[in-house]
Design a protein around this motif. Sequence first.
Motif, PDB file in Angstrom:
ATOM      1  N   ASP A  32      -1.280  31.870  -1.413  1.00 11.28           N
ATOM      2  CA  ASP A  32       0.062  31.752  -1.999  1.00 11.28           C
ATOM      3  C   ASP A  32       0.351  30.312  -2.405  1.00 11.28           C
ATOM      4  OD1 ASP A  32       2.682  32.135  -2.799  1.00 11.28           O
ATOM      5  OD2 ASP A  32       3.471  32.492  -0.779  1.00 11.28           O
ATOM      6  N   ASN A  33       0.652  30.144  -3.670  1.00  8.42           N
ATOM      7  CA  ASN A  33       1.014  28.830  -4.190  1.00  8.42           C
ATOM      8  C   ASN A  33       2.526  28.667  -4.061  1.00  8.42           C
ATOM      9  OD1 ASN A  33       1.006  26.406  -5.498  1.00  8.42           O
ATOM     10  ND2 ASN A  33       0.194  27.187  -7.441  1.00  8.42           N
ATOM     11  N   HIS A  34       2.941  27.909  -3.069  1.00  5.77           N
ATOM     12  CA  HIS A  34       4.366  27.756  -2.753  1.00  5.77           C
ATOM     13  C   HIS A  34       4.973  26.663  -3.642  1.00  5.77           C
ATOM     14  CE1 HIS A  34       7.740  28.535  -0.043  1.00  5.77           C
ATOM     15  NE2 HIS A  34       7.941  27.234   0.061  1.00  5.77           N
TER      16      HIS A  34
ATOM     17  N   PHE B 230      -4.998  32.097  -7.083  1.00  5.00           N
ATOM     18  CA  PHE B 230      -4.002  32.502  -6.080  1.00  5.00           C
ATOM     19  C   PHE B 230      -3.741  33.994  -6.188  1.00  5.00           C
ATOM     20  CE2 PHE B 230      -3.072  28.153  -7.365  1.00  5.00           C
ATOM     21  CZ  PHE B 230      -3.092  27.517  -6.143  1.00  5.00           C
ATOM     22  N   ASP B 231      -3.285  34.566  -5.111  1.00 11.33           N
ATOM     23  CA  ASP B 231      -2.835  35.953  -5.162  1.00 11.33           C
ATOM     24  C   ASP B 231      -1.364  36.024  -5.535  1.00 11.33           C
ATOM     25  OD1 ASP B 231      -5.270  37.417  -4.050  1.00 11.33           O
ATOM     26  OD2 ASP B 231      -4.956  35.782  -2.639  1.00 11.33           O
ATOM     27  N   TYR B 232      -0.626  35.018  -5.098  1.00  7.71           N
ATOM     28  CA  TYR B 232       0.800  34.946  -5.433  1.00  7.71           C
ATOM     29  C   TYR B 232       1.193  33.509  -5.689  1.00  7.71           C
ATOM     30  CZ  TYR B 232       0.915  39.615  -3.411  1.00  7.71           C
ATOM     31  OH  TYR B 232       0.670  40.928  -3.132  1.00  7.71           O
ATOM     32  N   ALA B 233       2.251  33.347  -6.444  1.00  9.38           N
ATOM     33  CA  ALA B 233       2.839  32.022  -6.596  1.00  9.38           C
ATOM     34  C   ALA B 233       4.349  32.186  -6.460  1.00  9.38           C
ATOM     35  CB  ALA B 233       2.459  31.397  -7.927  1.00  9.38           C
ATOM     36  N   TYR B 234       4.748  32.644  -5.285  1.00  7.15           N
ATOM     37  CA  TYR B 234       6.178  32.702  -4.997  1.00  7.15           C
ATOM     38  C   TYR B 234       6.619  31.259  -4.793  1.00  7.15           C
ATOM     39  CZ  TYR B 234       5.371  37.583  -3.663  1.00  7.15           C
ATOM     40  OH  TYR B 234       5.029  38.896  -3.635  1.00  7.15           O
TER      41      TYR B 234
ATOM     42  N   TYR C 146      -1.183  26.913  -0.063  1.00  6.04           N
ATOM     43  CA  TYR C 146      -1.850  25.691  -0.513  1.00  6.04           C
ATOM     44  C   TYR C 146      -1.499  25.336  -1.947  1.00  6.04           C
ATOM     45  CZ  TYR C 146      -5.426  28.721  -2.769  1.00  6.04           C
ATOM     46  OH  TYR C 146      -6.093  29.648  -3.528  1.00  6.04           O
ATOM     47  N   SER C 147      -1.887  24.142  -2.324  1.00  4.50           N
ATOM     48  CA  SER C 147      -1.661  23.542  -3.644  1.00  4.50           C
ATOM     49  C   SER C 147      -0.212  23.100  -3.821  1.00  4.50           C
ATOM     50  CB  SER C 147      -2.085  24.469  -4.772  1.00  4.50           C
ATOM     51  OG  SER C 147      -2.162  23.729  -5.976  1.00  4.50           O
TER      52      SER C 147
END
Length: 618
Positions: free
Chosen positions: A204-206, A299-303, A167-168
């Motif tokens: 996860d912020n893609h 977020f937990d990740y922003a890959y 999301y985001s």
Amino acid sequence: MCLENTALVAGRHLSFSLLPIGAGDTRQYAEVKRDFQARPEEMSMRYALERFIAEIKDAILATGKVPADLIEITTPKPNIPADRTFVTFKAAKALGIDPNRLAADLAATLTLPPDSLIGEVSASGPFLNFSLHPQRLAATVLEEIMASGTAYGTLTDGAGRTVVIDYSSPNIAKRMHVGHIRSTIIGQSLVHIFRALGYRVIGDNHLGDWGTQFGIILAAMQRYGRPQSEGEAAMAELEALYTRYNAEMKDDPALEEEARRWSLALEQGDPTARALWQWCVDLTLRAAQRNYDRLGIRFDYAYGESFYEPMLPGVIEEALRSEAAFRDVDGAVVAELDKLPRFIIQRSDGGTVYMTRDIATIKFRIQEFNPSHIIYVVDARQELHFRQLFAIVRAMGYAHNVELVHVPFGVITTPDGQPLSTKKGNMVYLEALLDEAVARARALVDAKSPDLSPEERAAIAEAVGIGAVIYNDLYQDPRRNITLDWDRMLSIEGNSAAYLQYSHARCRSILRRAAEEGVGSETPDLTLLTHPSEQRLIRHLARLPEAVREAAARYAPFVIADWCYATAREFGIFFEQCPVLRAEPPALRAARIQLVAATATALQNGLALLGIKAPERM
RNA sequence: GGGGCUGUAGCUCAAUGGAUAGAGCACCGACCUUCUAAGUCGAUGGUUGCGCGUUCGAGUCGCGCCAGCCCCGCCA
């Protein structure tokens, strides 16, 4: 990618729908719901309503008149004076008897265990109605809520399973605008809801941090200089640089060539290009973080997309090997699946596309997290993209045991239905939106609560303003378009965030007073809570856990919003009809205080699932 | 042309195939010397876009229309 394009679309990069899409088909709630129902061995039987329903089934089963698989318990409409109903049509038909007679027979022969949560049983035509035992319900529910506290409403359905929520997904070197808030807010609420269901949730912020547009951005920064400011101002500068370069490029082939060189340099890992790109990414993330902090987004990740770059050749090769895709005569790698429009995963010049990176992303997420669900909270206009994506990963043999879900949402328009866009000059950026909402809330708080300290008023205004922005996005089905209507968003009455927060603050006010006046310390007698408005409120409080379950099954935070709103309304009625601090006898007063405390706790928990703060005072 | 979404009270929205389709806003009227009136109560407001079908039962499921929006790019 050009500015004009991206301005019109929201989140997930080309700034581009709530049904899970599996193998190209859409599924209805009833089917999806099964995935989320607690497995029998995991049923904790913790909550009152779960026990109530189990008791109903057991009681019907014990009569020996209806086999288990024909016992389906439903919730009747509010105008029906019952809490749960066994609708006998189907069972009666299967058994070859008259529905009315079956219901009457069951009502006559049912026996209830001692201390059952079932109060009354009665047949009304073909409907076998069950009512909760008022006193036992009151005691059970309030004790549950007081014992659970902030954990009231949480479940264990998802224990041992993982969901990834995507999301985001803002674009690097661009401001976050109203189009991004939907994915951000809906996604964060889904994170809370799935955590409450006991899932391990990976948010996860893609990031949209890759693609040919970076050639232009890097070239422009090199030519005109980097932005000197911070936050949204810096983003605005970057956008201006992009636009200027893009315009000048049209008349000057040398500039175009320069942009292409930067693009290539970046893809080949040139240190200068990488450093400049990274600076740009960091600048954007710092700006975004200010908005995320205010909105409670974590977020937990922003890959970003760039993270998947090294995996792309392998993905293309696998797609070819599995025959999910084929190499076209001009060298491009294309796929034609499930009668969907043909799409490309590698350009004829060897370059990759958005789709390629999304395939790699799914592969990575499955390997890394072993999720039961991957949920994409992305604009409805990308529905086709996700159908194609899900089709190709299935064709490649991935994700057999993974539910791939696209949660689509509608666009934001002006009150007269116009889309917001930079081109039209009516774009609203996230920071400005939040500032405006808080400023309007501040004016309200100043007017309504002049006695509070300026610091407290500021804190309340922040909670109310941000709450209004969040609620505006979560109070209805995400698939609908929403309007950016300040008056409605900042509305403080009816179905609004402020009303919910106000209801919570009223609860706290009573509890504060009780403590100050030293009343309510007597032993409460919860069985005295038999007033209709008390009973309605208690019954409603009992429903939070099932609201959480339904919200997850439907990927729909508005189910929680509805629960909160109904809770606030029931409390409002109770508040009018039942004095708390002045109630007699003391055992009733203490019981009502507990009911108020339980309401505050449950409402705060519900609001937390939406990401909305619940101030102590308003 | 193909596909998707939406269509429910004047407006914004709810309604797991089940009993009398519910809320809020707006409008009209009532209730603050009593726990926060950002509240509560009452009144008004409906051919669930249209038609056919499935079903004991359809706002809900199927088919066909109508209207609005969206997608169908070697962009993201």
